[in-house]
Design an enzyme around this catalytic site. Structure first.
Site, PDB file in Angstrom:
ATOM      1  N   HIS A  29       0.901  -1.164   0.027  1.00  0.00           N
ATOM      2  CA  HIS A  29       0.017  -0.055   0.053  1.00  0.00           C
ATOM      3  C   HIS A  29       0.815   1.316  -0.081  1.00  0.00           C
ATOM      4  CE1 HIS A  29      -3.826   2.066   1.639  1.00  0.00           C
ATOM      5  NE2 HIS A  29      -3.080   3.120   1.081  1.00  0.00           N
TER       6      HIS A  29
ATOM      7  N   HIS B  59       1.546   5.396  -1.673  1.00  0.00           N
ATOM      8  CA  HIS B  59       1.154   6.555  -2.676  1.00  0.00           C
ATOM      9  C   HIS B  59       2.412   7.239  -3.142  1.00  0.00           C
ATOM     10  CE1 HIS B  59      -3.027   6.402  -0.990  1.00  0.00           C
ATOM     11  NE2 HIS B  59      -2.450   5.940   0.095  1.00  0.00           N
ATOM     12  N   LEU B  60       2.553   7.193  -4.590  1.00  0.00           N
ATOM     13  CA  LEU B  60       3.541   7.787  -5.228  1.00  0.00           C
ATOM     14  C   LEU B  60       3.319   8.974  -5.782  1.00  0.00           C
ATOM     15  CD1 LEU B  60       5.087   4.535  -6.458  1.00  0.00           C
ATOM     16  CD2 LEU B  60       5.962   5.851  -4.536  1.00  0.00           C
ATOM     17  N   ARG B  61       1.925   9.556  -5.969  1.00  0.00           N
ATOM     18  CA  ARG B  61       1.744  11.025  -6.453  1.00  0.00           C
ATOM     19  C   ARG B  61       2.046  10.998  -7.858  1.00  0.00           C
ATOM     20  NH1 ARG B  61      -1.465  10.658  -2.129  1.00  0.00           N
ATOM     21  NH2 ARG B  61      -0.621  11.395  -0.153  1.00  0.00           N
TER      22      ARG B  61
ATOM     23  N   ASN C  33      -5.195   6.827  -6.282  1.00  0.00           N
ATOM     24  CA  ASN C  33      -5.853   8.078  -6.005  1.00  0.00           C
ATOM     25  C   ASN C  33      -5.130   9.401  -6.285  1.00  0.00           C
ATOM     26  OD1 ASN C  33      -4.157   7.950  -3.707  1.00  0.00           O
ATOM     27  ND2 ASN C  33      -5.153   8.995  -2.218  1.00  0.00           N
TER      28      ASN C  33
ATOM     29  N   LYS D 257      -9.338  -0.495  -5.981  1.00  0.00           N
ATOM     30  CA  LYS D 257      -9.170   0.038  -4.569  1.00  0.00           C
ATOM     31  C   LYS D 257     -10.588   0.944  -4.256  1.00  0.00           C
ATOM     32  CE  LYS D 257      -7.852   1.629  -0.620  1.00  0.00           C
ATOM     33  NZ  LYS D 257      -6.658   2.599  -0.338  1.00  0.00           N
TER      34      LYS D 257
ATOM     35  N   HIS E 150     -10.457   0.807   1.699  1.00  0.00           N
ATOM     36  CA  HIS E 150     -10.345   1.630   2.615  1.00  0.00           C
ATOM     37  C   HIS E 150     -11.749   1.862   3.702  1.00  0.00           C
ATOM     38  CE1 HIS E 150      -8.814   5.755   4.423  1.00  0.00           C
ATOM     39  NE2 HIS E 150     -10.020   5.390   4.764  1.00  0.00           N
TER      40      HIS E 150
ATOM     41  N   HIS F   3      -5.067  -0.817   6.357  1.00  0.00           N
ATOM     42  CA  HIS F   3      -4.408  -0.006   7.281  1.00  0.00           C
ATOM     43  C   HIS F   3      -5.281   0.062   8.526  1.00  0.00           C
ATOM     44  CE1 HIS F   3      -7.023   2.681   5.337  1.00  0.00           C
ATOM     45  NE2 HIS F   3      -6.488   3.194   4.213  1.00  0.00           N
TER      46      HIS F   3
ATOM     47  N   ASP G   8       1.052   2.464   3.487  1.00  0.00           N
ATOM     48  CA  ASP G   8       0.288   3.439   3.453  1.00  0.00           C
ATOM     49  C   ASP G   8       1.135   4.923   3.446  1.00  0.00           C
ATOM     50  OD1 ASP G   8      -1.999   5.037   2.817  1.00  0.00           O
ATOM     51  OD2 ASP G   8      -2.962   5.194   4.783  1.00  0.00           O
TER      52      ASP G   8
ATOM     53  N   HIS H 184       2.625  14.476   1.725  1.00  0.00           N
ATOM     54  CA  HIS H 184       2.019  15.590   1.324  1.00  0.00           C
ATOM     55  C   HIS H 184       3.203  16.630   1.388  1.00  0.00           C
ATOM     56  CE1 HIS H 184      -2.191  14.163   1.017  1.00  0.00           C
ATOM     57  NE2 HIS H 184      -2.006  13.279   1.854  1.00  0.00           N
TER      58      HIS H 184
ATOM     59  N   ALA I  77      -4.365  14.435   5.113  1.00  0.00           N
ATOM     60  CA  ALA I  77      -4.416  13.497   5.769  1.00  0.00           C
ATOM     61  C   ALA I  77      -3.171  12.546   5.327  1.00  0.00           C
ATOM     62  CB  ALA I  77      -5.537  12.495   5.898  1.00  0.00           C
TER      63      ALA I  77
HETATM   64  C1  NCD Z   1      -3.862   8.874   1.885  1.00  0.00           C
HETATM   65  C2  NCD Z   1      -3.397   9.925   0.972  1.00  0.00           C
HETATM   66  O1  NCD Z   1      -2.742  10.881   1.218  1.00  0.00           O
HETATM   67  O2  NCD Z   1      -3.365   9.676  -0.284  1.00  0.00           O
HETATM   68  N1  NCD Z   1      -4.012   9.631   3.271  1.00  0.00           N
HETATM   69  C3  NCD Z   1      -4.137   8.887   4.600  1.00  0.00           C
HETATM   70  O3  NCD Z   1      -4.228   9.570   5.519  1.00  0.00           O
HETATM   71  N2  NCD Z   1      -3.792   7.496   4.457  1.00  0.00           N
HETATM   72  C4  NCD Z   1      -5.022   8.205   1.535  1.00  0.00           C
HETATM   73  C5  NCD Z   1      -5.464   6.919   1.962  1.00  0.00           C
HETATM   74  O4  NCD Z   1      -4.941   5.944   2.120  1.00  0.00           O
HETATM   75  O5  NCD Z   1      -6.319   7.095   3.133  1.00  0.00           O
HETATM   76 ZN    ZN Z   2      -3.416   4.706   1.470  1.00  0.00          ZN
END
Ligand code: NCD
Ligand code: ZN
Length: 337
Positions: A13, A15-17, A41, A99, A136, A171, A244, A248, A260
Site C-alpha cells: 500500500h 502512494h507515489l503521487r 487516488n 481500490k 479503505h 491500514h 500507506d 504531502h 491526511a
Molecule cells: C492517503 C493519501 O494521502 O493519499 N492519506 C491517508 O491519510 N492515509 C489516502 C489513504 O490511504 O487514506
Molecule cells: Zn493509502
C-alpha cells in the site's frame, strides 16, 4: 556491528503521487522495497488501462536509478462503471487490485463510493477474474473514531456475498477491525502501517497538534494499538505490511486545513526492525514484510535480500519537501547502502 539480513520487503500500500513529486517519492520507496502496490487516488484517478500503463512506466523510469529491478503492482479506483473488458485491459498492463474508497473519507476520495450495492456487479467481475479488492474501510458520516468499526459490517457483507473474492481491509486502526479480520474467512486479510503500529491518537493531538502524524484512519486508543501489535507480532498470515506511506508537501500539512497522510517510506524498515526487535518478535518480521502479502496476492515470494545494520542515524527534517515520520529523531537501525 550487528547486521540482520532480511528478504527485500514488499509494500502492499503506497502512494507515489504525480508529476514533479513522483521521482523523489519513487526513489525513497524503492530504496527500501523491491515491490510496491501503488494506490490509484491520483488526480485524475487511475481508471483506465492507458492511464495506468503510463503511470507505471513513469514509476519504473524513476526507480531505475535506484533499483532497476523494482516491480510495481498497479491498482484502479473502483466505481460502478467498469465493464469486464475494462478490467481485463487493466490486468493486461499490470493491475492486480481495485481500490474501494468510500466517498469523502480521505485524500482525493470525493469521487468515492456512496452507493455500496451499485459496485456489486463490478466486484462480482473482480471475483471472477481474480482481482483483489482493497478496501479503505471507513464509514462516511460517522464520528471520526467510529468510522472504521462502523465499516466492518460492509466487509462482512462483501466476504459473504463474494466468497472467492480476495479482500484486503487496509491500514487497520482499531481492535474491532483486527478482531473481525481474524474471525472472517481466509479470503479476508489486512494490512498494517508502521505508524498505526507505533502511534495512538495522543501522538496526533494528545499534547500538541502534530500535523505530520495526522492520517486516515486516525490512530486510536492504546488498546487498539495493542491489538495491532499483538496481531503483527503473532505471525498470523492474515496480517502483512502496507505502509500507506502518503507524502504531502510540508505546506499542505502545516496550514489551517491540513491533508491526511504520513510519509513513512524513508524510515519504514528501520522502524519495523526497531519495533519487532523491542517486542522480541524479530523472527516474525520476514513473513510480515515479505511473505504473507505475496502469498495472499499469489505472487512468488522474493528471493532478494537486504541488510539492516545497528548503526545510529538521524532522520532528516525534510525529505523531498515532505516532513517524514520520525523527522529529526535518531534511529538505531539503518539500511545498508
Ligand atoms: C492517503 C493519501 O494521502 O493519499 N492519506 C491517508 O491519510 N492515509 C489516502 C489513504 O490511504 O487514506
Ligand atoms: Zn493509502
Amino acid at each position: 556491528m550487528k547486521t540482520i539480513e532480511l528478504p527485500l520487503p514488499d509494500d502492499f500500500h503506497a502512494h507515489l503521487r504525480q508529476d514533479a513529486q513522483l521521482p523523489g517519492y519513487v526513489r525513497d520507496l524503492s530504496a527500501q522495497f523491491g515491490r510496491a502496490l501503488v494506490m490509484p487516488n491520483t488526480i485524475p484517478p487511475m481508471t483506465t488501462a492507458a492511464a495506468i500503463a503510463d503511470y507505471k512506466s513513469q514509476i519504473l523510469e524513476s526507480a531505475s536509478f535506484v533499483r532497476p529491478d523494482f516491480e510495481v503492482l498497479m491498482t484502479f479506483k473502483l466505481n460502478p462503471n467498469y465493464s469486464e473488458q475494462d478490467l481485463k485491459d487493466m490486468m493486461a498492463v499490470g493491475v492486480v487490485a481495485g481500490k474501494y474508497y468510500p466517498a469523502g473519507v480521505t485524500t482525493n476520495s470525493a469521487d468515492g463510493i456512496s452507493d455500496f450495492e451499485a459496485v456489486f456487479p463490478v466486484v462480482a467481475m473482480m471475483e471472477k477474474l481474480g482481482l483483489v479488492l482493497c478496501v479503505h474501510g471507513e464509514e462516511p458520516g460517522e464520528f471520526c473514531l467510529d468510522r472504521e468499526p462502523a465499516f466492518i459490517k460492509r466487509v462482512e457483507i462483501l466476504a459473504e456475498k463474494f466468497p472467492k473474492l480476495k479482500i484486503v481491509f487496509e491500514h487497520l486502526s482499531s481492535a474491532k477491525a483486527v478482531e473481525a479480520v481474524k474471525r472472517l474467512p481466509n479470503n479476508v486479510a489486512a494490512t498494517f502501517t508502521v505508524h498505526h503500529l507505533m502511534m495512538t491518537l495522543d501522538d496526533v493531538v494528545g499534547d500538541a497538534l502534530r500535523p505530520h502524524h495526522f492520517c486516515k484512519p486516525l490512530p486510536k486508543r492504546p488498546e487498539d494499538r495493542a491489538a495491532i501489535r499483538e496481531a503483527a507480532f503473532s505471525g498470523n498470515p492474515k496480517f502483512f505490511l502496507g505502509t500507506d506511506s502518503a507524502p504531502h508537501l510540508q505546506g499542505k500539512k502545516e496550514c489551517p486545513c491540513g491533508a491526511a497522510g504520513v510519509y513513512s517510506a524513508p524510515v519504514a524498515i528501520p522502524l519495523l526492525v526497531q519495533e519487532f526487535d523491542r517486542a522480541g518478535a524479530l523472527d516474525k518480521l520476514p513473513d510480515f514484510i515479505a511473505g504473507f502479502g505475496a502469498d495472499f496476492y499469489q505472487i512468488p515470494r522474493t528471493t532478494k535480500r537486504i541488510e539492516v545494520v545497528k548503526e545510529s542515524w538521524t532522520v532528516p527534517a525534510v525529505v523531498n519537501g515532505v516532513v517524514p515520520l520520525a523527522a529529526g529523531q535518531t534511529l538505531e537501525w539503518k539500511i545498508r547502502d
